[in-house]
Design a protein around this motif. Structure first.
Motif, PDB file in Angstrom:
ATOM      1  N   UNK A   7      -8.986   0.477  -1.473  1.00 40.72           N
ATOM      2  CA  UNK A   7     -10.130   0.692  -2.364  1.00 40.72           C
ATOM      3  C   UNK A   7      -9.738   1.617  -3.516  1.00 40.72           C
ATOM      4  N   UNK A   8      -9.078   2.714  -3.180  1.00 36.72           N
ATOM      5  CA  UNK A   8      -8.638   3.676  -4.195  1.00 36.72           C
ATOM      6  C   UNK A   8      -7.713   3.013  -5.213  1.00 36.72           C
ATOM      7  N   UNK A   9      -6.771   2.197  -4.734  1.00 35.03           N
ATOM      8  CA  UNK A   9      -5.858   1.502  -5.642  1.00 35.03           C
ATOM      9  C   UNK A   9      -6.584   0.483  -6.509  1.00 35.03           C
ATOM     10  N   UNK A  10      -7.550  -0.218  -5.940  1.00 33.42           N
ATOM     11  CA  UNK A  10      -8.307  -1.211  -6.705  1.00 33.42           C
ATOM     12  C   UNK A  10      -9.111  -0.552  -7.817  1.00 33.42           C
ATOM     13  N   UNK A  11      -9.610   0.636  -7.567  1.00 32.19           N
ATOM     14  CA  UNK A  11     -10.445   1.334  -8.543  1.00 32.19           C
ATOM     15  C   UNK A  11      -9.657   2.170  -9.544  1.00 32.19           C
ATOM     16  N   UNK A  17      -3.689  -4.454 -13.924  1.00 29.81           N
ATOM     17  CA  UNK A  17      -4.754  -5.263 -13.341  1.00 29.81           C
ATOM     18  C   UNK A  17      -4.305  -6.057 -12.107  1.00 29.81           C
ATOM     19  N   UNK A  18      -3.168  -6.722 -12.163  1.00 35.27           N
ATOM     20  CA  UNK A  18      -2.775  -7.582 -11.042  1.00 35.27           C
ATOM     21  C   UNK A  18      -2.586  -6.820  -9.728  1.00 35.27           C
ATOM     22  N   UNK A  19      -1.926  -5.657  -9.736  1.00 31.31           N
ATOM     23  CA  UNK A  19      -1.866  -4.891  -8.478  1.00 31.31           C
ATOM     24  C   UNK A  19      -3.244  -4.423  -8.015  1.00 31.31           C
ATOM     25  N   UNK A  20      -4.126  -4.126  -8.938  1.00 25.27           N
ATOM     26  CA  UNK A  20      -5.488  -3.729  -8.570  1.00 25.27           C
ATOM     27  C   UNK A  20      -6.212  -4.889  -7.900  1.00 25.27           C
ATOM     28  N   UNK A  26      -6.932  -7.106  -0.603  1.00 28.16           N
ATOM     29  CA  UNK A  26      -6.580  -6.436   0.657  1.00 28.16           C
ATOM     30  C   UNK A  26      -7.820  -5.855   1.319  1.00 28.16           C
ATOM     31  N   UNK A  27      -8.722  -5.314   0.526  1.00 30.22           N
ATOM     32  CA  UNK A  27      -9.995  -4.818   1.079  1.00 30.22           C
ATOM     33  C   UNK A  27     -10.740  -5.961   1.754  1.00 30.22           C
ATOM     34  N   UNK A  28     -10.771  -7.121   1.102  1.00 34.47           N
ATOM     35  CA  UNK A  28     -11.442  -8.288   1.681  1.00 34.47           C
ATOM     36  C   UNK A  28     -10.771  -8.693   2.990  1.00 34.47           C
ATOM     37  N   UNK A  29      -9.448  -8.636   3.017  1.00 36.32           N
ATOM     38  CA  UNK A  29      -8.720  -8.989   4.236  1.00 36.32           C
ATOM     39  C   UNK A  29      -9.053  -8.023   5.371  1.00 36.32           C
ATOM     40  N   UNK A  30      -9.143  -6.735   5.055  1.00 35.42           N
ATOM     41  CA  UNK A  30      -9.459  -5.742   6.079  1.00 35.42           C
ATOM     42  C   UNK A  30     -10.884  -5.918   6.613  1.00 35.42           C
ATOM     43  N   UNK A  31     -11.816  -6.263   5.744  1.00 36.30           N
ATOM     44  CA  UNK A  31     -13.187  -6.539   6.196  1.00 36.30           C
ATOM     45  C   UNK A  31     -13.197  -7.785   7.070  1.00 36.30           C
ATOM     46  N   UNK A  66     -17.463  -5.576  -6.796  1.00 31.73           N
ATOM     47  CA  UNK A  66     -16.886  -6.197  -5.602  1.00 31.73           C
ATOM     48  C   UNK A  66     -16.556  -5.137  -4.548  1.00 31.73           C
ATOM     49  N   UNK A  67     -16.052  -3.996  -4.969  1.00 33.11           N
ATOM     50  CA  UNK A  67     -15.752  -2.909  -4.041  1.00 33.11           C
ATOM     51  C   UNK A  67     -17.033  -2.391  -3.393  1.00 33.11           C
ATOM     52  N   UNK A  68     -18.104  -2.275  -4.165  1.00 31.38           N
ATOM     53  CA  UNK A  68     -19.388  -1.850  -3.596  1.00 31.38           C
ATOM     54  C   UNK A  68     -19.838  -2.817  -2.503  1.00 31.38           C
ATOM     55  N   UNK A  69     -19.733  -4.105  -2.791  1.00 34.37           N
ATOM     56  CA  UNK A  69     -20.139  -5.121  -1.815  1.00 34.37           C
ATOM     57  C   UNK A  69     -19.261  -5.050  -0.572  1.00 34.37           C
ATOM     58  N   UNK A  70     -17.952  -4.955  -0.767  1.00 38.30           N
ATOM     59  CA  UNK A  70     -17.041  -4.877   0.375  1.00 38.30           C
ATOM     60  C   UNK A  70     -17.293  -3.626   1.212  1.00 38.30           C
TER      61      UNK A  70
END
Length: 87
Positions: A7-11, A17-20, A26-31, A66-70
């Motif tokens: 999450x921290x890396x995405x934000x 952009x691509x690594x974010x 990855x957050x989606x995968x963990x959920x 998307x991070x909020x939703x995840x």
């Protein structure tokens, strides 16, 4: 990697952009792993709830949304995460 670090890396707007986007997925995968469903199910649920497709590059606002939703999915369940007040 943990949900928090992904999450921290995405934000992190200082990163490219691509690594974010990879961190966002990855957050989606963990959920998905938490609930025993496929990552594609979580990605589709984000799409249904917000219209955001995290499989393609997103803008800053879409990444945050998307991070909020995840985060809500992680806490409240993937099927029907309750919206934040004001949504």
């Amino acid at each position: 990697m943990s949900f928090s670090s992904s999450k921290r890396n995405a934000l992190d707007a200082t990163k490219p952009l691509l690594p974010r986007m990879s961190s966002l997925r990855s957050c989606a995968m963990l959920v998905s792993g938490k609930y025993g469903v496929r990552r594609s199910v979580i990605i589709e649920r984000i799409r249904q709830l917000s219209g955001i497709d995290i499989e393609v590059p997103c803008n800053e606002d879409d990444i945050k949304r998307a991070i909020e939703i995840l985060s809500r999915m992680r806490e409240m369940g993937w099927e029907d995460p309750k919206p934040s007040p004001g949504e």
